[in-house]
Design an enzyme around this catalytic site. Sequence first.
Site, PDB file in Angstrom:
ATOM      1  N   ARG A  15     -14.497  14.477  16.494  1.00  0.00           N
ATOM      2  CA  ARG A  15     -13.495  13.649  15.829  1.00  0.00           C
ATOM      3  C   ARG A  15     -12.081  14.097  16.206  1.00  0.00           C
ATOM      4  O   ARG A  15     -11.835  15.259  16.511  1.00  0.00           O
ATOM      5  CB  ARG A  15     -13.652  13.708  14.305  1.00  0.00           C
ATOM      6  CG  ARG A  15     -14.877  12.988  13.762  1.00  0.00           C
ATOM      7  CD  ARG A  15     -14.793  11.489  13.943  1.00  0.00           C
ATOM      8  NE  ARG A  15     -15.960  10.810  13.394  1.00  0.00           N
ATOM      9  CZ  ARG A  15     -17.064  10.534  14.086  1.00  0.00           C
ATOM     10  NH1 ARG A  15     -17.162  10.885  15.360  1.00  0.00           N
ATOM     11  NH2 ARG A  15     -18.082   9.907  13.516  1.00  0.00           N
ATOM     12  N   GLY A  65       0.755   4.321   3.573  1.00  0.00           N
ATOM     13  CA  GLY A  65       1.965   3.689   3.067  1.00  0.00           C
ATOM     14  C   GLY A  65       2.983   4.672   2.540  1.00  0.00           C
ATOM     15  O   GLY A  65       4.197   4.524   2.771  1.00  0.00           O
ATOM     16  N   GLY A  76       0.817  -1.212   0.000  1.00  0.00           N
ATOM     17  CA  GLY A  76       0.000   0.000   0.000  1.00  0.00           C
ATOM     18  C   GLY A  76       0.846   1.255   0.000  1.00  0.00           C
ATOM     19  O   GLY A  76       0.486   2.268   0.598  1.00  0.00           O
ATOM     20  N   HIS A  77       1.976   1.223  -0.710  1.00  0.00           N
ATOM     21  CA  HIS A  77       2.954   2.311  -0.651  1.00  0.00           C
ATOM     22  C   HIS A  77       2.485   3.601  -1.317  1.00  0.00           C
ATOM     23  O   HIS A  77       3.077   4.652  -1.112  1.00  0.00           O
ATOM     24  CB  HIS A  77       4.265   1.867  -1.298  1.00  0.00           C
ATOM     25  CG  HIS A  77       4.197   1.707  -2.783  1.00  0.00           C
ATOM     26  ND1 HIS A  77       3.509   0.678  -3.383  1.00  0.00           N
ATOM     27  CD2 HIS A  77       4.711   2.460  -3.791  1.00  0.00           C
ATOM     28  CE1 HIS A  77       3.620   0.787  -4.699  1.00  0.00           C
ATOM     29  NE2 HIS A  77       4.330   1.858  -4.974  1.00  0.00           N
ATOM     30  N   ARG A  78       1.434   3.537  -2.110  1.00  0.00           N
ATOM     31  CA  ARG A  78       0.941   4.743  -2.782  1.00  0.00           C
ATOM     32  C   ARG A  78      -0.155   5.469  -1.999  1.00  0.00           C
ATOM     33  O   ARG A  78      -0.520   6.589  -2.335  1.00  0.00           O
ATOM     34  CB  ARG A  78       0.398   4.383  -4.176  1.00  0.00           C
ATOM     35  CG  ARG A  78       1.483   4.108  -5.207  1.00  0.00           C
ATOM     36  CD  ARG A  78       0.866   3.864  -6.562  1.00  0.00           C
ATOM     37  NE  ARG A  78       1.842   3.910  -7.635  1.00  0.00           N
ATOM     38  CZ  ARG A  78       1.559   3.702  -8.915  1.00  0.00           C
ATOM     39  NH1 ARG A  78       0.315   3.432  -9.284  1.00  0.00           N
ATOM     40  NH2 ARG A  78       2.506   3.769  -9.828  1.00  0.00           N
ATOM     41  N   TYR A  85     -16.029  -3.160   7.448  1.00  0.00           N
ATOM     42  CA  TYR A  85     -14.605  -2.797   7.486  1.00  0.00           C
ATOM     43  C   TYR A  85     -14.030  -3.063   8.876  1.00  0.00           C
ATOM     44  O   TYR A  85     -12.932  -3.629   9.015  1.00  0.00           O
ATOM     45  CB  TYR A  85     -14.446  -1.321   7.112  1.00  0.00           C
ATOM     46  CG  TYR A  85     -13.043  -0.802   7.261  1.00  0.00           C
ATOM     47  CD1 TYR A  85     -12.087  -1.040   6.277  1.00  0.00           C
ATOM     48  CD2 TYR A  85     -12.661  -0.076   8.378  1.00  0.00           C
ATOM     49  CE1 TYR A  85     -10.790  -0.568   6.405  1.00  0.00           C
ATOM     50  CE2 TYR A  85     -11.368   0.400   8.524  1.00  0.00           C
ATOM     51  CZ  TYR A  85     -10.427   0.154   7.530  1.00  0.00           C
ATOM     52  OH  TYR A  85      -9.149   0.622   7.673  1.00  0.00           O
ATOM     53  N   ASN A  98      -8.358   9.065  12.863  1.00  0.00           N
ATOM     54  CA  ASN A  98      -8.584   9.658  11.537  1.00  0.00           C
ATOM     55  C   ASN A  98      -7.312  10.353  11.048  1.00  0.00           C
ATOM     56  O   ASN A  98      -6.795  11.238  11.736  1.00  0.00           O
ATOM     57  CB  ASN A  98      -9.717  10.691  11.610  1.00  0.00           C
ATOM     58  CG  ASN A  98     -11.017  10.078  12.067  1.00  0.00           C
ATOM     59  OD1 ASN A  98     -11.632   9.294  11.374  1.00  0.00           O
ATOM     60  ND2 ASN A  98     -11.443  10.445  13.274  1.00  0.00           N
ATOM     61  N   LEU A 138      -2.240   7.016   1.500  1.00  0.00           N
ATOM     62  CA  LEU A 138      -1.942   8.018   2.515  1.00  0.00           C
ATOM     63  C   LEU A 138      -0.991   7.466   3.572  1.00  0.00           C
ATOM     64  O   LEU A 138       0.009   8.096   3.924  1.00  0.00           O
ATOM     65  CB  LEU A 138      -3.257   8.477   3.157  1.00  0.00           C
ATOM     66  CG  LEU A 138      -3.159   9.394   4.375  1.00  0.00           C
ATOM     67  CD1 LEU A 138      -2.570  10.734   3.981  1.00  0.00           C
ATOM     68  CD2 LEU A 138      -4.529   9.586   5.009  1.00  0.00           C
TER      69      LEU A 138
END
Length: 380
Positions: free
Chosen positions: A260, A17, A11-13, A137, A166, A15
């Site tokens: 939040r 990663g 998932g390097h691309r 999820y 978040n 947010l």
Amino acid sequence: MEKNSKIYVAGHRGLVGSAIVKNLQAKGYTNLVARTHAELDLQDQPAVQAFFDAEQPEYVVLAAAKVGGIMANSIYRGQFIYENLQMQNNVIHQSYLHGVKKLLFLGSTCIYPKMAPQPMSEDCLLTDTLEYTNEPYAIAKIAGLKMCEAYNLQYGTNYISVMPTNLYGPNDNFNLETSHVLPAMLRKIHLAKCLEEKNWDGIREDLNRRPVEGVDGNAEEKEIIELLNKYGVQMVTDCHEQSSRNDIRLDLWGSGKPMREFLWSEDMADACVFLLENRDFADVMEESHSCNSSKLAESASHEVRNTHINIGTGKELSIRQLAETIQKEIGFKGTIEFDTTKPDGTMRKLTNPSKLHALGWKHSIELEEGIKLMYGHYLK
């Protein structure tokens, strides 16, 4: 980790990663391995096995996931649970089969019950009902952290699970259909300001960079206005008067009352690399026991639970306050209203980051500074 240790960042691309890759590179790690989704589908078990056979990574950061806001979680419930389970099962199991020295699994604080005591500590996991909108999820992420915990206990692996609050920052997802609240809000307020100033060049540039529902900057003004209206950017005009500077209204989902917590993604990355470099599962397990209440420890001293780690600031603000903060930074002069017919989601989701603090790390970027940085990245 050695500076030349082979580290696979899944998932390097995204947010998360991309921030971790940037942090590792800044600290001198030179042997990072990454694959795009087109190069390696993490849902494909034989493909993941072949990748591990070929690359033999020593360390793994599992930041790949299917993520989104309330709308996306509500619409794509089946995809959210299936795709996340498939990806994490394949990567975690292949890490075990190939003797990975340490794995970092990233989840989210949406794993906690909808009515969890605030602030949420790790030991409130599985104590009550989840928030319905993101239940698929959350269940997938709970399965992932429990899988890491179970493998550590049965096979002696060294897997650490972290649950960031978040996040926002460079390389965030600004897709209005699937993005989280802060990037979606920032983009909508930016577009509202452009419309307010009749800056059609700015609107077209924005849509050319990030088309929405297939609509880019080449579309007719009427089509663009209809699209913006759909996502809450409203042009409110008097039929007898020409539009003025202050007749743009932004409608946002919900009441604006939910509270939040937000963490700058590069702070989160620094926490992750800190744990990779300095802490093992044994340290986390020891700290988990010390953080539990004495009553809980006495009644279940033989049980190992809740060894995951919250990554957060321990600070919160309302969605309305967030909108006002972004509005001030961007300079939008119009009005912001909240559509109370739309769902709010969980009313509070404040983390208790005391376990992470005890392990030796605290955040450094506060929200106002982060929003300023975020908007600068967005405009670039």
